[in-house]
Enzyme design. Structure first.
Site, PDB file in Angstrom:
ATOM      1  CB  THR A 253      -0.940   0.030   1.211  1.00 45.04           C
ATOM      2  OG1 THR A 253      -1.882  -1.040   1.099  1.00 45.04           O
ATOM      3  CG2 THR A 253      -1.716   1.337   1.271  1.00 45.04           C
ATOM      4  CG  PHE A 255       0.289   4.566   3.713  1.00 44.49           C
ATOM      5  CD1 PHE A 255      -0.934   4.623   4.374  1.00 44.49           C
ATOM      6  CD2 PHE A 255       0.891   3.329   3.564  1.00 44.49           C
ATOM      7  CE1 PHE A 255      -1.535   3.483   4.867  1.00 44.49           C
ATOM      8  CE2 PHE A 255       0.296   2.172   4.055  1.00 44.49           C
ATOM      9  CZ  PHE A 255      -0.926   2.244   4.707  1.00 44.49           C
TER      10      PHE A 255
END
Length: 354
Positions: A253, A255
């Site tokens: 992921t 960020f």
């Protein structure tokens, strides 16, 4: 009831007391950004009057209550005087966003927020120094809500963290694997563990946050329920039954760290958003600007314009710095060819050890 059960209840209440104190100190850190002085005699007097009238059970003596809250207020003032910078993240402690925030800067104090928009609002209003938003996942793609907030708010990207997401199955210490019927977690986490959930005939139940689901289960003590979260959510008194249950072993992921001000450090990556004129070849001609200036695009995505139906806003990330002449030339030309343009920031990626 027996001695073992009594002690288990005491252990749980001790955990809850510490969690509530933690929440209180977090609010104290937020409160310092809304007042000019740390010491507020009127407010302290009000607190002691409140606790004096709020609980009349004789098992808790007045002297004990007064001494306890003197210690709490003393610690609150100590934390406020340290001038700790705050970073907001969506979810509860133990969320992947919090882990990513610590990689960006371990000296920042993480503050839980219920929704992405609360993170952004805190940054815009300057009671949070930074915020962190997940914008993209290798398994499930773009996280639309977070990206839309970047487009529609006056904020800047000042850093990036790519985190390997490893999901675990957690439950209450007294619950066995074959007792589990329902599994709670954030919709993204449930989607990333579809195979595991299906193979075990669990019924998925969406929750606002992975760590939030763990915290909820620890408090409600419901049988037959497990959660999908980071293994660090053992901190809520849960046990890990199985680790790395995500469908894809590589589950990254991305960020972004947001601020109300542009980053002051040199970066090696830039992000922009823009809306082009509705003409044939307009996007192709605009992208050629980057090719002509030898700029490598690392991401291009379109989002529906929330203000005008039928229109799309494009988000582009590219490698380079504002110190590079070719980047400055390209951005000037792109701005001239768009009807809406926004520079989100020039920043660098942070990882463990940086």
């Amino acid at each position: 009831m027996n001695l073992g059960e009594i002690r288990r209840k005491i252990d749980f209440l001790d955990f809850e007391i510490l969690r509530l104190l933690e929440e209180r100190f977090e609010l104290a850190l937020l409160a310092k950004n809304f007042k000019s002085n740390i010491y507020d005699e009127k407010r302290e007097k009000e607190i002691f009057e409140n606790i004096s009238h709020s609980h009349n059970n004789p098992i808790i003596g007045e002297i004990f209550k007064e001494n306890l809250f003197k210690l709490i207020l003393k610690e609150s003032k100590r934390l406020q005087l340290e001038k700790t910078s705050l970073i907001g993240f969506q979810g509860e402690h133990g969320a992947n966003s919090e882990l990513a925030a610590k990689i960006f800067n371990s000296n920042l104090f993480p503050i839980p927020c219920k929704e992405f928009k609360d993170v952004v609002e805190g940054v815009k209003e300057n009671y949070l120094d930074f915020g962190i938003l997940p914008v993209e996942n290798t398994s499930e793609g773009s996280i639309g809500e977070a990206n839309d907030l970047l487009v529609s708010n006056d904020i800047f990207i000042v850093g990036e963290v790519k985190l390997q997401i490893n999901h675990s199955l957690l439950t209450l210490p007294e619950t066995s694997f074959n007792e589990i019927k329902y599994v709670y977690s954030h919709p993204q986490a449930l989607a990333q563990c579809r195979k595991f959930i299906s193979q075990n005939n669990f019924e998925p139940k969406p929750f606002y946050d992975t760590a939030g689901a763990a915290k909820w289960l620890a408090r409600t003590r419901q049988p037959g329920i497990a959660v999908i979260a980071n293994s660090s959510c053992e901190q809520y008194g849960l046990k890990v039954l199985k680790e790395n249950i995500q469908d894809e072993l590589i589950n990254l992921t991305r960020f972004v760290i947001i601020s109300s001000k542009e980053g002051s450090e040199d970066g090696n990556k830039c992000s922009i958003v823009f809306c082009i004129l509705d003409r044939v070849g307009a996007l192709c001609n605009l992208l050629k600007i980057f090719e002509e200036n030898k700029i490598n695009l690392s991401r291009i995505e379109s989002r529906p314009d929330k203000k005008e139906k039928g229109k799309y806003i494009f988000m582009i990330d590219f490698l380079g710095s504002l110190k590079d002449e070719n980047v400055r030339i390209a951005l000037k030309k792109v701005k001239e060819k768009t009807e809406f343009f926004k520079f989100l920031g020039c920043y660098k990626e942070f990882s463990k050890g940086t």
